[in-house]
Design a protein around this motif. Structure first.
Motif, PDB file in Angstrom:
ATOM      1  N   LEU A 154      -3.041 -82.059 -86.768  1.00 36.98           N
ATOM      2  CA  LEU A 154      -3.938 -82.847 -87.620  1.00 36.98           C
ATOM      3  C   LEU A 154      -4.734 -81.892 -88.501  1.00 36.98           C
ATOM      4  N   THR A 155      -4.650 -82.095 -89.823  1.00 33.11           N
ATOM      5  CA  THR A 155      -5.361 -81.251 -90.795  1.00 33.11           C
ATOM      6  C   THR A 155      -6.340 -82.119 -91.577  1.00 33.11           C
ATOM      7  N   LEU A 156      -7.617 -81.732 -91.503  1.00 34.40           N
ATOM      8  CA  LEU A 156      -8.666 -82.521 -92.162  1.00 34.40           C
ATOM      9  C   LEU A 156      -9.699 -81.597 -92.783  1.00 34.40           C
ATOM     10  N   PRO A 157     -10.431 -82.081 -93.824  1.00 33.16           N
ATOM     11  CA  PRO A 157     -11.491 -81.260 -94.440  1.00 33.16           C
ATOM     12  C   PRO A 157     -12.796 -81.366 -93.648  1.00 33.16           C
ATOM     13  N   GLU A 158     -13.700 -80.486 -93.928  1.00 33.25           N
ATOM     14  CA  GLU A 158     -15.014 -80.518 -93.287  1.00 33.25           C
ATOM     15  C   GLU A 158     -15.722 -81.835 -93.589  1.00 33.25           C
ATOM     16  N   GLY A 159     -16.475 -82.314 -92.605  1.00 27.44           N
ATOM     17  CA  GLY A 159     -17.212 -83.552 -92.768  1.00 27.44           C
ATOM     18  C   GLY A 159     -16.432 -84.783 -92.384  1.00 27.44           C
ATOM     19  N   ALA A 160     -15.109 -84.672 -92.185  1.00 26.61           N
ATOM     20  CA  ALA A 160     -14.300 -85.821 -91.823  1.00 26.61           C
ATOM     21  C   ALA A 160     -14.360 -86.067 -90.310  1.00 26.61           C
ATOM     22  N   LYS A 161     -13.567 -87.026 -89.848  1.00 31.93           N
ATOM     23  CA  LYS A 161     -13.503 -87.375 -88.428  1.00 31.93           C
ATOM     24  C   LYS A 161     -12.054 -87.284 -87.966  1.00 31.93           C
ATOM     25  N   SER A 183     -14.388 -92.130 -67.467  1.00 31.86           N
ATOM     26  CA  SER A 183     -13.772 -92.656 -66.244  1.00 31.86           C
ATOM     27  C   SER A 183     -12.928 -93.882 -66.558  1.00 31.86           C
ATOM     28  N   ARG A 184     -12.187 -94.348 -65.557  1.00 36.67           N
ATOM     29  CA  ARG A 184     -11.237 -95.432 -65.754  1.00 36.67           C
ATOM     30  C   ARG A 184     -11.931 -96.724 -66.155  1.00 36.67           C
ATOM     31  N   TYR A 185     -13.072 -97.040 -65.542  1.00 37.55           N
ATOM     32  CA  TYR A 185     -13.715 -98.331 -65.768  1.00 37.55           C
ATOM     33  C   TYR A 185     -14.886 -98.240 -66.759  1.00 37.55           C
ATOM     34  N   LYS A 186     -15.045 -97.132 -67.377  1.00 42.10           N
ATOM     35  CA  LYS A 186     -16.107 -96.996 -68.373  1.00 42.10           C
ATOM     36  C   LYS A 186     -15.521 -97.284 -69.750  1.00 42.10           C
ATOM     37  N   PRO A 187     -16.109 -98.237 -70.497  1.00 40.03           N
ATOM     38  CA  PRO A 187     -15.478 -98.606 -71.787  1.00 40.03           C
ATOM     39  C   PRO A 187     -15.586 -97.514 -72.846  1.00 40.03           C
ATOM     40  N   MET A 188     -16.680 -96.786 -72.854  1.00 36.61           N
ATOM     41  CA  MET A 188     -16.851 -95.769 -73.892  1.00 36.61           C
ATOM     42  C   MET A 188     -17.880 -94.737 -73.451  1.00 36.61           C
ATOM     43  N   THR A 189     -17.674 -93.540 -73.857  1.00 43.10           N
ATOM     44  CA  THR A 189     -18.671 -92.494 -73.674  1.00 43.10           C
ATOM     45  C   THR A 189     -18.798 -91.740 -74.987  1.00 43.10           C
ATOM     46  N   GLU A 190     -20.019 -91.345 -75.328  1.00 45.18           N
ATOM     47  CA  GLU A 190     -20.263 -90.741 -76.641  1.00 45.18           C
ATOM     48  C   GLU A 190     -21.290 -89.630 -76.523  1.00 45.18           C
ATOM     49  N   THR A 191     -21.024 -88.549 -77.203  1.00 48.21           N
ATOM     50  CA  THR A 191     -21.974 -87.445 -77.341  1.00 48.21           C
ATOM     51  C   THR A 191     -22.223 -87.223 -78.826  1.00 48.21           C
ATOM     52  N   GLU A 192     -22.992 -86.182 -79.124  1.00 44.96           N
ATOM     53  CA  GLU A 192     -23.282 -85.883 -80.526  1.00 44.96           C
ATOM     54  C   GLU A 192     -22.023 -85.496 -81.291  1.00 44.96           C
ATOM     55  N   LYS A 193     -21.045 -84.949 -80.581  1.00 48.49           N
ATOM     56  CA  LYS A 193     -19.853 -84.440 -81.255  1.00 48.49           C
ATOM     57  C   LYS A 193     -18.601 -85.258 -80.954  1.00 48.49           C
ATOM     58  N   TYR A 194     -18.530 -85.928 -79.792  1.00 50.46           N
ATOM     59  CA  TYR A 194     -17.309 -86.599 -79.379  1.00 50.46           C
ATOM     60  C   TYR A 194     -17.598 -88.055 -79.015  1.00 50.46           C
ATOM     61  N   ARG A 195     -16.573 -88.894 -79.212  1.00 45.54           N
ATOM     62  CA  ARG A 195     -16.634 -90.288 -78.793  1.00 45.54           C
ATOM     63  C   ARG A 195     -15.290 -90.652 -78.157  1.00 45.54           C
ATOM     64  N   LEU A 196     -15.325 -91.092 -76.891  1.00 49.70           N
ATOM     65  CA  LEU A 196     -14.128 -91.466 -76.157  1.00 49.70           C
ATOM     66  C   LEU A 196     -14.187 -92.964 -75.874  1.00 49.70           C
ATOM     67  N   ILE A 197     -13.123 -93.673 -76.258  1.00 48.53           N
ATOM     68  CA  ILE A 197     -13.064 -95.125 -76.118  1.00 48.53           C
ATOM     69  C   ILE A 197     -11.893 -95.468 -75.204  1.00 48.53           C
ATOM     70  N   ASN A 198     -12.140 -96.333 -74.217  1.00 50.39           N
ATOM     71  CA  ASN A 198     -11.149 -96.697 -73.216  1.00 50.39           C
ATOM     72  C   ASN A 198     -10.368 -97.923 -73.683  1.00 50.39           C
ATOM     73  N   HIS A 199      -9.063 -97.729 -73.944  1.00 46.78           N
ATOM     74  CA  HIS A 199      -8.133 -98.825 -74.227  1.00 46.78           C
ATOM     75  C   HIS A 199      -6.994 -98.744 -73.196  1.00 46.78           C
TER      76      HIS A 199
END
Length: 235
Positions: A8-15, A52-68
């Motif tokens: 994955l190649t992206l410019p600064e400021g992107a997601k 974790s398995r039963y947690k829908p989402m966890t988020e920090t200042e830099k990362y966001r993990l979403i459970n699907h």
């Protein structure tokens, strides 16, 4: 455990967004968690986030993990060039604490943000603003011309139909009690009186009337001198 995309190649400021897919042969509702790791220059991996398995989402200042479940979406926010590196998912099962399953590595390349030419944008804005002003002025002039033509045509039509003078037609169009403001030039006439110099009248010079007198001298008729008369004369 699988991960995509591989690069994955992206410019600064992107997601950046990655997806980890887990598959368990004997899923009996056991507890597990998914870890997110970063590896730079083939160094030791560093854990950056966990969900974790039963947690829908966890988020920090830099990362966001979403459970699907069974797919987990991992977002890396506000990219910088130092975020470049290899990333992978690690599945940890609690019913077998010693079992850790890792995905393959995905490569993230963060490029420098595109630099805009500072001299071009103001010119574009200035040109667009000047064109906008010209269009507005042209529209105002056209609108004023249309209004004038409509008023003139209305007054002309009213004058022809009603036999009124243009001034009366204008008064009728304005309505009762609203006399039009008409500028009329006036000229005032005055009588100028000039006074004569007050001097004492001088009587005209009197000149003596020239008269001519006539005298008539009558001489006696001469008689012949006789001796007698001569004698009387001598006497």
């Amino acid at each position: 455990v699988t991960i995509f995309p591989a690069v994955l190649t992206l410019p600064e400021g992107a997601k950046a967004t990655f997806f980890c897919n887990i598959s368990m042969e004997n899923d009996s509702g056991s507890e597990y968690s998914l870890n997110w790791y970063k590896e730079t220059n083939h160094s030791q991996a560093q854990k950056t986030a966990e969900i974790s398995r039963y947690k829908p989402m966890t988020e920090t200042e830099k990362y966001r993990l979403i459970n699907h479940t069974p797919v987990f979406e991992i977002e890396i926010l506000n990219l910088h060039q130092n975020d470049s590196g290899s990333y992978y998912c690690g599945l940890i099962t609690f019913f077998e604490p010693d079992k850790v399953m890792e995905s393959i590595r995905s490569q993230l390349i963060v490029t420098a943000a595109p630099q805009m030419n500072a001299t071009d944008e103001p010119k574009m804005e200035e040109g667009s603003s000047s064109e906008h002003i010209k269009a507005m002025l042209l529209g105002i002039l056209l609108l004023a011309g249309v209004v004038v033509l409509l008023i003139f045509g209305y007054l002309t039509l009213t004058y022809r139909r009603g036999g009124m003078t243009p001034l009366e037609a204008m008064q009728t169009s304005l309505g009762p009690g609203k006399a039009p403001v008409v500028s009329i030039s006036t000229v005032d006439y005055g009588v100028l009186e000039f006074q004569r110099d007050q001097h004492t009248p001088v009587p005209p010079k009197t000149q003596p009337v020239e008269q001519t007198e006539y005298a008539i001298i009558v001489f006696p008729e001469e008689k012949p001198v006789t001796p007698e008369r001569g004698k009387k004369h001598l006497d």
